[in-house]
Design a protein around this motif. Structure first.
Motif, PDB file in Angstrom:
ATOM      1  N   LYS A  13       0.837  -1.213   0.000  1.00 42.48           N
ATOM      2  CA  LYS A  13       0.000   0.000   0.000  1.00 42.48           C
ATOM      3  C   LYS A  13       0.865   1.254   0.000  1.00 42.48           C
ATOM      4  O   LYS A  13       0.606   2.213  -0.731  1.00 42.48           O
ATOM      5  CB  LYS A  13      -0.888   0.014   1.244  1.00 42.48           C
ATOM      6  N   VAL A  14       1.899   1.240   0.865  1.00 43.54           N
ATOM      7  CA  VAL A  14       2.772   2.420   0.975  1.00 43.54           C
ATOM      8  C   VAL A  14       3.467   2.660  -0.359  1.00 43.54           C
ATOM      9  O   VAL A  14       3.517   3.793  -0.865  1.00 43.54           O
ATOM     10  CB  VAL A  14       3.808   2.225   2.103  1.00 43.54           C
ATOM     11  N   GLN A  15       3.982   1.573  -0.955  1.00 43.71           N
ATOM     12  CA  GLN A  15       4.712   1.734  -2.218  1.00 43.71           C
ATOM     13  C   GLN A  15       3.785   2.154  -3.354  1.00 43.71           C
ATOM     14  O   GLN A  15       4.207   2.855  -4.274  1.00 43.71           O
ATOM     15  CB  GLN A  15       5.469   0.442  -2.554  1.00 43.71           C
ATOM     16  N   GLY A  16       2.515   1.736  -3.238  1.00 46.76           N
ATOM     17  CA  GLY A  16       1.534   2.160  -4.231  1.00 46.76           C
ATOM     18  C   GLY A  16       1.329   3.677  -4.196  1.00 46.76           C
ATOM     19  O   GLY A  16       1.133   4.315  -5.220  1.00 46.76           O
ATOM     20  N   ARG A  17       1.402   4.234  -3.024  1.00 44.52           N
ATOM     21  CA  ARG A  17       1.169   5.681  -2.887  1.00 44.52           C
ATOM     22  C   ARG A  17       2.420   6.502  -3.125  1.00 44.52           C
ATOM     23  O   ARG A  17       2.357   7.631  -3.589  1.00 44.52           O
ATOM     24  CB  ARG A  17       0.676   5.988  -1.469  1.00 44.52           C
ATOM     25  N   VAL A  18       3.569   5.945  -2.699  1.00 40.96           N
ATOM     26  CA  VAL A  18       4.832   6.683  -2.834  1.00 40.96           C
ATOM     27  C   VAL A  18       5.794   5.816  -3.635  1.00 40.96           C
ATOM     28  O   VAL A  18       6.609   5.100  -3.056  1.00 40.96           O
ATOM     29  CB  VAL A  18       5.449   7.019  -1.453  1.00 40.96           C
ATOM     30  N   PRO A  19       5.693   5.853  -4.934  1.00 39.31           N
ATOM     31  CA  PRO A  19       6.500   4.946  -5.752  1.00 39.31           C
ATOM     32  C   PRO A  19       7.994   5.113  -5.467  1.00 39.31           C
ATOM     33  O   PRO A  19       8.461   6.237  -5.257  1.00 39.31           O
ATOM     34  CB  PRO A  19       6.164   5.360  -7.190  1.00 39.31           C
ATOM     35  N   GLY A  20       8.708   3.997  -5.401  1.00 42.28           N
ATOM     36  CA  GLY A  20      10.159   4.044  -5.231  1.00 42.28           C
ATOM     37  C   GLY A  20      10.608   4.106  -3.782  1.00 42.28           C
ATOM     38  O   GLY A  20      11.791   3.993  -3.493  1.00 42.28           O
ATOM     39  N   ILE A  21       9.661   4.257  -2.837  1.00 41.81           N
ATOM     40  CA  ILE A  21      10.052   4.356  -1.427  1.00 41.81           C
ATOM     41  C   ILE A  21      10.517   2.981  -0.934  1.00 41.81           C
ATOM     42  O   ILE A  21      10.031   1.947  -1.412  1.00 41.81           O
ATOM     43  CB  ILE A  21       8.864   4.860  -0.575  1.00 41.81           C
ATOM     44  N   SER A  22      11.479   2.963  -0.038  1.00 42.95           N
ATOM     45  CA  SER A  22      11.885   1.674   0.526  1.00 42.95           C
ATOM     46  C   SER A  22      11.306   1.549   1.941  1.00 42.95           C
ATOM     47  O   SER A  22      11.178   2.559   2.648  1.00 42.95           O
ATOM     48  CB  SER A  22      13.408   1.535   0.526  1.00 42.95           C
ATOM     49  N   THR A  23      10.944   0.360   2.320  1.00 40.51           N
ATOM     50  CA  THR A  23      10.286   0.148   3.610  1.00 40.51           C
ATOM     51  C   THR A  23      11.080  -0.849   4.443  1.00 40.51           C
ATOM     52  O   THR A  23      11.802  -1.688   3.916  1.00 40.51           O
ATOM     53  CB  THR A  23       8.859  -0.394   3.416  1.00 40.51           C
ATOM     54  N   LYS A  24      10.892  -0.741   5.750  1.00 43.20           N
ATOM     55  CA  LYS A  24      11.702  -1.544   6.673  1.00 43.20           C
ATOM     56  C   LYS A  24      10.856  -1.833   7.925  1.00 43.20           C
ATOM     57  O   LYS A  24      10.161  -0.931   8.406  1.00 43.20           O
ATOM     58  CB  LYS A  24      12.917  -0.690   7.038  1.00 43.20           C
ATOM     59  N   THR A  25      10.949  -3.046   8.454  1.00 44.50           N
ATOM     60  CA  THR A  25      10.222  -3.378   9.677  1.00 44.50           C
ATOM     61  C   THR A  25      10.975  -2.832  10.891  1.00 44.50           C
ATOM     62  O   THR A  25      12.185  -3.032  11.006  1.00 44.50           O
ATOM     63  CB  THR A  25      10.104  -4.910   9.824  1.00 44.50           C
ATOM     64  N   LEU A  26      10.260  -2.146  11.761  1.00 43.85           N
ATOM     65  CA  LEU A  26      10.934  -1.541  12.912  1.00 43.85           C
ATOM     66  C   LEU A  26      10.634  -2.272  14.225  1.00 43.85           C
ATOM     67  O   LEU A  26      10.942  -1.773  15.292  1.00 43.85           O
ATOM     68  CB  LEU A  26      10.516  -0.069  13.043  1.00 43.85           C
TER      69      LEU A  26
END
Ligand code: GLY
Ligand code: MN
Ligand code: MN
Length: 274
Positions: A13-26
Motif C-alpha cells: 500500500k505504501v509503495q503504491g502511494r509513494v512509488p520508489g520508497i523503501s520500507t523496513k520493519t521496525l
C-alpha cells in the motif's frame, strides 16, 4: 526479509502511494529502544526498586509461624502505596511450604508453619516502571541444612550468571551458566523456568533475547529450585543493569545470602529468640 503477510500488504500500500520508497520493519528497533535505558530512566527504575525493597522489609517483619501469607503480602503492598506507587508491578506471589513450588501462586491465603520456607516474588510499579524482586525466607528465621543447601545452590547459580554479564554477552549463555550450577548440584530437574527477562515499562518487557546485551539494559536473574515432593521451593530474583564493562546489581538493598537472611531475621526478632 522475515516480513509477515500483513507487513507485505502494508508495504504494498505504501509503495503504491509513494512509488520508489523503501520500507523496513521496525519491530526489533522498538524492542531495542525499550530494552536500553538512559540515566534518567535508570534513576526512576532504581527508585522503583528501593520502594519495592522497603515493602519487602516491612513484609519480612511479619513472617513467623502462624502468620498468613496474606498478612505478609498486605504489608508490602501497603508500604509501596504509602511511598507513591500506584500499583504492584504484577500480582504478588507469596507462597509458603508447598505453595513456594507453584510458580505463579496467586492466592496468599495459607497459614505458614514452623520449619517451612516462604517465597515472596513481589514488587511495585513506580512512575510506570516495574520492579521484580524475589526473596525466600525460612519462616522461623533459620534454614534447615537441606533448605540451606538448596538456597546456596540457587544463589551460586545466580552469581555464575551475573559474572558473565557485560556488553556483548548473550542471555542464552547466562542461562546455561546458571543451569549448569544447578545441574551439577543434582537439582537439574527442578529448575523449571528460564533464568530471567528484560524489565522496564512492563515487568516482562520488550527486548531481543537472541541479540548481544548492551549497556543500559536491565534484566532479572532469577534461578530457582522447586521440589514439590519436599514442599520446598527457593527462588532468588534480582535486577541488574548492564554497564559499559560489566554489570551492576540494582536490587542490592536486601539481604541475599543465607547468613544475611538469618541475621536480619534474628535482629528483627530481638536477637536470640528462635
Ligand atoms: N514476577 C514474575 C517474574 O518473576 O517473572
Ligand atoms: Mn521475573
Ligand atoms: Mn518475579
Amino acid at each position: 526479509a522475515n516480513a509477515k503477510p500483513k507487513d507485505l500488504e502494508i508495504y504494498g500500500k505504501v509503495q503504491g502511494r509513494v512509488p520508489g520508497i523503501s520500507t523496513k520493519t521496525l519491530g526489533w528497533t522498538l524492542a531495542m529502544m525499550r530494552a536500553r535505558h538512559d540515566e534518567q530512566e535508570l534513576a526512576i527504575m532504581q527508585r522503583s526498586i528501593r520502594i519495592t525493597e522497603a515493602g519487602h522489609r516491612a513484609a519480612w517483619a511479619a513472617v513467623k509461624p502462624g502468620a498468613s501469607e496474606g498478612e505478609v503480602r498486605a504489608e508490602a503492598e501497603r508500604v509501596w502505596r504509602s511511598m507513591g506507587s500506584r500499583r504492584p508491578a504484577y500480582e504478588s506471589i507469596v507462597g509458603s511450604g508447598p505453595n513456594a513450588t507453584i510458580l505463579h501462586y496467586p492466592r496468599s491465603e495459607r497459614t505458614m508453619q514452623d520449619g517451612e520456607l516462604l517465597l515472596m516474588d513481589m514488587a511495585c510499579e513506580y512512575a510506570h516502571y516495574a520492579a521484580d524482586i524475589t526473596r525466600t525466607l525460612p519462616v522461623n528465621g533459620r534454614f534447615t541444612p537441606e533448605q540451606r543447601k538448596v538456597y546456596d545452590t540457587v544463589l551460586k547459580a545466580q552469581a555464575a550468571a551475573f559474572a558473565l554479564v557485560k556488553p556483548g554477552a548473550y542471555y542464552e549463555d547466562l542461562d546455561k551458566a546458571a543451569r549448569k550450577v544447578i545441574e551439577d548440584a543434582g537439582y537439574g530437574d527442578y529448575f523449571i523456568h528460564g533464568l530471567g527477562h528484560f524489565v522496564g515499562l512492563d515487568v516482562h518487557d520488550a527486548g531481543a533475547y537472541h541479540r548481544p546485551l548492551e549497556a543500559g539494559m536491565v534484566l532479572t536473574l532469577e534461578p530457582g529450585i522447586y521440589i514439590p515432593e519436599k514442599q520446598l521451593g527457593v527462588r532468588i530474583e534480582d535486577q541488574i543493569v548492564v554497564t559499559a564493562n560489566g554489570a551492576r546489581m540494582l536490587s542490592d538493598g536486601l539481604p541475599r545470602t543465607a547468613d544475611e537472611v538469618e541475621r536480619w531475621m534474628a535482629e528483627r526478632q530481638g536477637g536470640t529468640k528462635r
